[in-house]
Design a protein around this motif. Structure first.
Motif, mmCIF file in Angstrom:
data_model
loop_
_atom_site.group_PDB
_atom_site.id
_atom_site.type_symbol
_atom_site.label_atom_id
_atom_site.label_comp_id
_atom_site.label_asym_id
_atom_site.label_seq_id
_atom_site.Cartn_x
_atom_site.Cartn_y
_atom_site.Cartn_z
ATOM 1 N N ALA A 73 0.826 -1.202 0.000
ATOM 2 C CA ALA A 73 0.000 0.000 0.000
ATOM 3 C C ALA A 73 0.863 1.256 0.000
ATOM 4 O O ALA A 73 0.520 2.267 -0.632
ATOM 5 C CB ALA A 73 -0.930 -0.007 1.217
ATOM 6 N N ALA A 74 2.017 1.186 0.673
ATOM 7 C CA ALA A 74 2.908 2.343 0.730
ATOM 8 C C ALA A 74 3.486 2.681 -0.644
ATOM 9 O O ALA A 74 3.781 3.845 -0.929
ATOM 10 C CB ALA A 74 4.042 2.080 1.720
ATOM 11 N N VAL A 75 3.642 1.679 -1.497
ATOM 12 C CA VAL A 75 4.146 1.946 -2.846
ATOM 13 C C VAL A 75 3.213 2.904 -3.580
ATOM 14 O O VAL A 75 3.646 3.875 -4.216
ATOM 15 C CB VAL A 75 4.296 0.629 -3.631
ATOM 16 N N PHE A 76 1.909 2.644 -3.500
ATOM 17 C CA PHE A 76 0.924 3.489 -4.185
ATOM 18 C C PHE A 76 0.817 4.860 -3.538
ATOM 19 O O PHE A 76 0.424 5.823 -4.192
ATOM 20 C CB PHE A 76 -0.436 2.795 -4.173
ATOM 21 N N GLN A 77 1.164 4.952 -2.259
ATOM 22 C CA GLN A 77 1.072 6.233 -1.567
ATOM 23 C C GLN A 77 2.278 7.133 -1.836
ATOM 24 O O GLN A 77 2.154 8.360 -1.853
ATOM 25 C CB GLN A 77 0.937 5.985 -0.055
ATOM 26 N N GLN A 78 3.431 6.545 -2.074
ATOM 27 C CA GLN A 78 4.664 7.325 -2.187
ATOM 28 C C GLN A 78 4.984 7.758 -3.615
ATOM 29 O O GLN A 78 5.627 8.796 -3.812
ATOM 30 C CB GLN A 78 5.838 6.522 -1.611
ATOM 31 N N VAL A 79 4.592 6.972 -4.600
ATOM 32 C CA VAL A 79 4.879 7.325 -5.994
ATOM 33 C C VAL A 79 3.637 7.056 -6.839
ATOM 34 O O VAL A 79 2.828 6.182 -6.502
ATOM 35 C CB VAL A 79 6.079 6.509 -6.551
ATOM 36 N N PRO A 80 3.470 7.792 -7.946
ATOM 37 C CA PRO A 80 2.331 7.537 -8.855
ATOM 38 C C PRO A 80 2.586 6.301 -9.716
ATOM 39 O O PRO A 80 2.829 6.398 -10.917
ATOM 40 C CB PRO A 80 2.258 8.820 -9.688
ATOM 41 N N ILE A 81 2.549 5.141 -9.090
ATOM 42 C CA ILE A 81 2.913 3.913 -9.787
ATOM 43 C C ILE A 81 1.947 3.592 -10.924
ATOM 44 O O ILE A 81 2.319 2.937 -11.903
ATOM 45 C CB ILE A 81 2.990 2.733 -8.782
ATOM 46 N N GLY A 82 0.704 4.054 -10.811
ATOM 47 C CA GLY A 82 -0.254 3.830 -11.892
ATOM 48 C C GLY A 82 0.189 4.506 -13.183
ATOM 49 O O GLY A 82 0.118 3.909 -14.266
ATOM 50 N N GLN A 83 0.678 5.743 -13.095
ATOM 51 C CA GLN A 83 1.174 6.455 -14.261
ATOM 52 C C GLN A 83 2.429 5.793 -14.815
ATOM 53 O O GLN A 83 2.605 5.676 -16.034
ATOM 54 C CB GLN A 83 1.478 7.912 -13.893
ATOM 55 N N PHE A 84 3.308 5.358 -13.918
ATOM 56 C CA PHE A 84 4.508 4.650 -14.361
ATOM 57 C C PHE A 84 4.131 3.375 -15.118
ATOM 58 O O PHE A 84 4.753 3.037 -16.131
ATOM 59 C CB PHE A 84 5.394 4.290 -13.164
ATOM 60 N N PHE A 85 3.135 2.681 -14.606
ATOM 61 C CA PHE A 85 2.707 1.433 -15.242
ATOM 62 C C PHE A 85 2.159 1.699 -16.646
ATOM 63 O O PHE A 85 2.489 0.990 -17.601
ATOM 64 C CB PHE A 85 1.647 0.761 -14.370
ATOM 65 N N ILE A 86 1.342 2.735 -16.779
ATOM 66 C CA ILE A 86 0.773 3.071 -18.093
ATOM 67 C C ILE A 86 1.884 3.440 -19.072
ATOM 68 O O ILE A 86 1.881 3.011 -20.229
ATOM 69 C CB ILE A 86 -0.243 4.217 -17.955
ATOM 70 N N ASN A 87 2.852 4.234 -18.607
ATOM 71 C CA ASN A 87 3.965 4.612 -19.478
ATOM 72 C C ASN A 87 4.753 3.388 -19.934
ATOM 73 O O ASN A 87 5.130 3.276 -21.106
ATOM 74 C CB ASN A 87 4.895 5.583 -18.752
ATOM 75 N N SER A 88 5.010 2.470 -19.015
ATOM 76 C CA SER A 88 5.754 1.259 -19.362
ATOM 77 C C SER A 88 4.987 0.403 -20.349
ATOM 78 O O SER A 88 5.576 -0.183 -21.275
ATOM 79 C CB SER A 88 6.071 0.447 -18.094
ATOM 80 N N VAL A 89 3.677 0.310 -20.173
ATOM 81 C CA VAL A 89 2.856 -0.476 -21.100
ATOM 82 C C VAL A 89 2.918 0.124 -22.504
ATOM 83 O O VAL A 89 3.096 -0.599 -23.498
ATOM 84 C CB VAL A 89 1.398 -0.548 -20.601
ATOM 85 N N ILE A 90 2.781 1.449 -22.593
ATOM 86 C CA ILE A 90 2.808 2.107 -23.903
ATOM 87 C C ILE A 90 4.154 1.896 -24.582
ATOM 88 O O ILE A 90 4.226 1.499 -25.753
ATOM 89 C CB ILE A 90 2.501 3.607 -23.748
ATOM 90 N N VAL A 91 5.226 2.155 -23.852
ATOM 91 C CA VAL A 91 6.571 2.029 -24.431
ATOM 92 C C VAL A 91 6.861 0.585 -24.828
ATOM 93 O O VAL A 91 7.313 0.311 -25.951
ATOM 94 C CB VAL A 91 7.631 2.536 -23.432
ATOM 95 N N THR A 92 6.593 -0.344 -23.923
ATOM 96 C CA THR A 92 6.950 -1.746 -24.178
ATOM 97 C C THR A 92 6.134 -2.326 -25.321
ATOM 98 O O THR A 92 6.690 -2.990 -26.215
ATOM 99 C CB THR A 92 6.748 -2.578 -22.912
ATOM 100 N N LEU A 93 4.827 -2.106 -25.320
ATOM 101 C CA LEU A 93 3.990 -2.669 -26.382
ATOM 102 C C LEU A 93 4.331 -2.052 -27.738
ATOM 103 O O LEU A 93 4.351 -2.758 -28.760
ATOM 104 C CB LEU A 93 2.513 -2.453 -26.060
ATOM 105 N N ALA A 94 4.616 -0.754 -27.765
ATOM 106 C CA ALA A 94 4.977 -0.114 -29.032
ATOM 107 C C ALA A 94 6.275 -0.698 -29.589
ATOM 108 O O ALA A 94 6.391 -0.968 -30.793
ATOM 109 C CB ALA A 94 5.116 1.398 -28.832
ATOM 110 N N ILE A 95 7.245 -0.919 -28.721
ATOM 111 C CA ILE A 95 8.514 -1.492 -29.173
ATOM 112 C C ILE A 95 8.331 -2.944 -29.598
ATOM 113 O O ILE A 95 8.895 -3.385 -30.613
ATOM 114 C CB ILE A 95 9.577 -1.379 -28.062
ATOM 115 N N VAL A 96 7.563 -3.705 -28.838
ATOM 116 C CA VAL A 96 7.332 -5.111 -29.179
ATOM 117 C C VAL A 96 6.664 -5.236 -30.542
ATOM 118 O O VAL A 96 7.091 -6.020 -31.395
ATOM 119 C CB VAL A 96 6.490 -5.804 -28.088
#
Length: 289
Positions: A73-96
């Motif tokens: 729970a602290a991970v979601f409270q300390q950093v915007p991990i949801g935004q990081f996840f979306i960015n990683s999905v976009i970058v990774t899927l586009a490259i794949v």
């Protein structure tokens, strides 16, 4: 294996199974390799479920005394991990997707199409695999900046749309396929692209799946290029964004950091679980030929 022999008096005698020493040594080596491979992962998972104080016990305890799920729970409270996840999905899927298209086409061309200087061009192309990314990162950054892509996630996608390794992998797979199929298709009136798409591309699905899995795992966990190209938190990918969990001067909780690492690993693990059949088929293709 158990052997059966008959004595002269007609009595059947069974000999005890002969245990091969080589098999025992092989199994022992595999067990040791498994321990070394899974040990850090198990320790990471265990530490993510304990308090920071308990994380530094000596000797280390593999099983937490008090299970602490608040680290996740602290991970979601300390950093915007949801935004990081979306960015990683976009970058990774586009490259794949991009590498799957470019490497499949180029691999087919180098394997099945005859054109002047093919072997020389392929040799030069293959030689780029020997160049570490650290030696070319500055020229790549300059080119990306001149294109106006610096600081955006597009700067991670465009330079990675081609791959010498992916081209080599697909070329080797296409070279194992019978050329008679393509010749028969051309006799029936198929174009060069038609031969590729309707004949060989369908047969190359295991190699394509292998390439996609390797690319996803590699670029999902990539840290070096995002560190160089990205400068705004809202564009960070997961590996780069999770560094924020360390806190100022590394004063953050190690348990929270490793909880973020476990969360970041889940997509890669799930992908391998569901696609391992295609991955193994692609890796072992041609071994029986």
């Amino acid at each position: 294996m158990t052997t059966v022999s008959m004595r002269p008096d007609g009595v059947v005698r069974r000999r005890k199974p002969i245990v091969k020493i080589g098999s025992i040594v092989g199994i022992a080596i595999l067990i040791i390799a498994t321990v070394f491979a899974l040990g850090p992962l198990l320790w990471t998972l265990s530490t993510s479920l304990r308090t920071p104080a308990e994380s530094f016990n000596n000797p280390p305890a593999w099983i937490p005394t008090d299970w602490d799920f608040s680290n996740y729970a602290a991970v979601f409270q300390q950093v915007p991990i949801g935004q990081f996840f979306i960015n990683s999905v976009i970058v990774t899927l586009a490259i794949v997707v991009g590498q799957t298209i470019t490497c499949t086409l180029s691999g087919y061309a180098f394997a099945m199409v005859s054109f002047p200087g093919k072997n020389t061009i392929f040799g030069i192309f293959l030689a780029t695999m020997m160049v570490p990314i650290q030696t070319i990162i500055i020229p790549v950054f300059v080119i990306v900046k001149m294109m106006g892509l610096a600081g955006s996630i597009t700067s991670l996608i465009v330079p990675a749309l081609g791959s010498a390794f992916g081209t080599f992998l697909m070329r080797q797979y296409f070279m194992q396929m019978p050329r008679e199929l393509g010749e028969a298709a051309r006799i029936d009136g198929a174009s060069q692209f038609g031969v590729f798409w309707y004949v060989y591309a369908r047969m190359a699905s295991p190699a394509v799946a292998t390439l996609a899995i390797l690319n996803f795992s590699g670029f999902w966990a990539e840290y070096y290029r995002p560190l160089i190209f990205l400068n705004q938190q809202d564009t960070f990918t997961l590996p780069l964004g999770l560094v924020g969990l360390q806190g100022n001067l590394g004063t953050g909780s190690i348990s929270v950091v490793l909880a973020g690492v476990i969360l970041a690993m889940i997509p890669s693990v799930l992908l391998f679980i569901f696609a391992q059949r295609y991955f193994i088929e692609g890796v072992t293709a041609g071994s029986s030929r």
